[in-house]
Write a protein that holds these residues in place. Structure first.
Motif, PDB file in Angstrom:
ATOM      1  N   HIS A 123       0.846  -1.206   0.000  1.00  0.00           N
ATOM      2  CA  HIS A 123       0.000   0.000   0.000  1.00  0.00           C
ATOM      3  C   HIS A 123       0.883   1.259   0.000  1.00  0.00           C
ATOM      4  O   HIS A 123       0.631   2.216  -0.730  1.00  0.00           O
ATOM      5  N   ARG A 124       1.906   1.215   0.858  1.00  0.00           N
ATOM      6  CA  ARG A 124       2.749   2.424   0.996  1.00  0.00           C
ATOM      7  C   ARG A 124       3.551   2.680  -0.278  1.00  0.00           C
ATOM      8  O   ARG A 124       3.760   3.831  -0.686  1.00  0.00           O
ATOM      9  N   ALA A 180      -2.693   4.482   3.941  1.00  0.00           N
ATOM     10  CA  ALA A 180      -1.262   4.408   3.582  1.00  0.00           C
ATOM     11  C   ALA A 180      -0.787   5.717   2.974  1.00  0.00           C
ATOM     12  O   ALA A 180       0.399   5.867   2.670  1.00  0.00           O
ATOM     13  N   GLY A 181      -1.736   6.659   2.759  1.00  0.00           N
ATOM     14  CA  GLY A 181      -1.334   7.965   2.236  1.00  0.00           C
ATOM     15  C   GLY A 181      -1.743   8.231   0.802  1.00  0.00           C
ATOM     16  O   GLY A 181      -1.508   9.312   0.267  1.00  0.00           O
ATOM     17  N   SER A 182      -2.400   7.249   0.151  1.00  0.00           N
ATOM     18  CA  SER A 182      -2.866   7.517  -1.223  1.00  0.00           C
ATOM     19  C   SER A 182      -4.038   8.489  -1.181  1.00  0.00           C
ATOM     20  O   SER A 182      -4.916   8.377  -0.325  1.00  0.00           O
ATOM     21  N   ALA A 200       1.385   4.500  -2.648  1.00  0.00           N
ATOM     22  CA  ALA A 200       1.273   5.915  -2.257  1.00  0.00           C
ATOM     23  C   ALA A 200       2.531   6.673  -2.701  1.00  0.00           C
ATOM     24  O   ALA A 200       2.454   7.795  -3.229  1.00  0.00           O
ATOM     25  N   ARG A 201       3.718   6.038  -2.553  1.00  0.00           N
ATOM     26  CA  ARG A 201       4.971   6.677  -2.984  1.00  0.00           C
ATOM     27  C   ARG A 201       5.028   6.831  -4.496  1.00  0.00           C
ATOM     28  O   ARG A 201       5.544   7.809  -5.031  1.00  0.00           O
ATOM     29  N   HIS A 261      -5.676   1.862   1.387  1.00  0.00           N
ATOM     30  CA  HIS A 261      -4.873   2.742   0.516  1.00  0.00           C
ATOM     31  C   HIS A 261      -4.865   4.160   1.077  1.00  0.00           C
ATOM     32  O   HIS A 261      -3.815   4.813   1.124  1.00  0.00           O
TER      33      HIS A 261
END
Ligand code: BV8
Length: 241
Positions: free
Chosen positions: A85-86, A112-114, A89-90, A109
């Motif tokens: 997930h991360r 995780a920062g998305s 996001a990256r 998601h």
């Protein structure tokens, strides 16, 4: 050279203007969330998820279906996003444009920062009025929560089998699939439509990431037989170099 990711795929990703990522339950597996078609646990092991995730099942026994969704909310509420997930996001910060379409309803998601996640099948933690689909604040704890407006049943804010995927979400997903230069199909058995029809919409390079290659993999440019929590971080690390 990356262990898991072919150089030709990395090159296509480096040149891509727009990357579209479609995820399924497999991307949450390494967080400890059972995938949709794995045998369910405990009480739920005697049911098939596809048989419970329908409006007919809800109408037949709303209390049973609420128990199932509250169990799933508990499972998801106790897990964390995983490196897969991360990494997605990256990825949004490494390519010019990323569209993330998920079949998952677990909200991992976003956690995780998305941002701008297209939740094709809705969200496990939303409550909607069964009658008119309006959203309502969290459930009132009754066996079957009731709509404050009409007094009817509330239901979890997910899309069940036999129900139409929300048009805006589907339109945005199809537009991204048609426009992208690289399409990554991650952690999905590619069995559920219309999501499974998004890949191969145009001349995009298509790669699948799944430890168990799916029936669609033969038609894709790459089939990376690995766990998304391993492959995706490596892919993004190489891209970010
Ligand atoms: C609709 C929310 C029409 C609920 C879900 C053709 C066209 C259109 C429709 C159909 C069609 N053919 C059939 C249909 C009907 C149906 C369908 O597709 N049925 C299938 C079973 C054949 N589709 C529908 O009903 C859709 N609606 O089309 O409506 C319509 C139009 C107008 C008016 C009225 C109606 C709605 C489908 C949405 C259903 N809702 N979820 C809930 O969650 O409770 S779907 C459900 O399946 C989940 O969202 C799940 O995400 C999704 C897809 O499954 P996967 O994500 O792929 O999960 P699965 O377990 O199958 O696979 C996991 C994979 O991960 C495996 O391959 C595994 O190897 C891999 N994996 C495991 N570990 C890892 C991993 N991968 C990477 N890393 C790991 N570590």
């Amino acid at each position: 050279m990356s262990r898991e990711v072919p150089e030709r795929l990395l090159a296509a990703l480096r040149d891509a203007r727009h990357v579209c990522v479609l995820t399924g339950a497999g991307v949450s597996a390494e967080s400890g969330v059972p995938t949709f078609r794995e045998a369910q646990e405990g009480l739920w092991s005697k049911y098939r998820a596809e048989d419970l995730a329908t409006p007919e099942a809800f109408l037949a026994d709303p209390a049973l279906i609420w128990r199932w969704y509250r169990w799933r909310r508990g499972v998801v509420g106790n897990v964390e996003p995983n490196p897969g997930h991360r990494a997605i996001a990256r990825l949004a910060g490494v390519v010019p444009r990323l569209t993330l379409v998920t079949q998952n309803v677990d909200g991992l998601h976003r956690r995780a920062g998305s941002r701008d996640v297209i939740e094709l099948h809705g969200n496990l933690f939303e409550d909607r009025c069964f009658a008119d689909g309006t959203l309502h604040a969290g459930d009132d704890g009754l066996d079957v929560p009731t709509c404050p407006d009409c007094g009817g049943h509330l239901r979890p804010g997910v899309v069940w089998f036999g129900e139409a995927v929300p048009e805006p979400a589907l339109d945005a997903s199809c537009a991204a699939a048609a426009d992208c230069d690289v399409f990554l199909s991650v952690g999905t058995s590619s069995l559920v439509y219309p999501a499974a029809g998004l890949a191969k919409q145009n001349g995009a390079v298509v790669a699948e990431i799944n430890p168990n290659p799916t029936s669609q993999a033969a038609g894709f440019d790459f089939a990376l037989a690995g766990n998304s929590g391993i492959v995706l971080p490596e892919l993004v690390d190489w891209l970010a170099l």
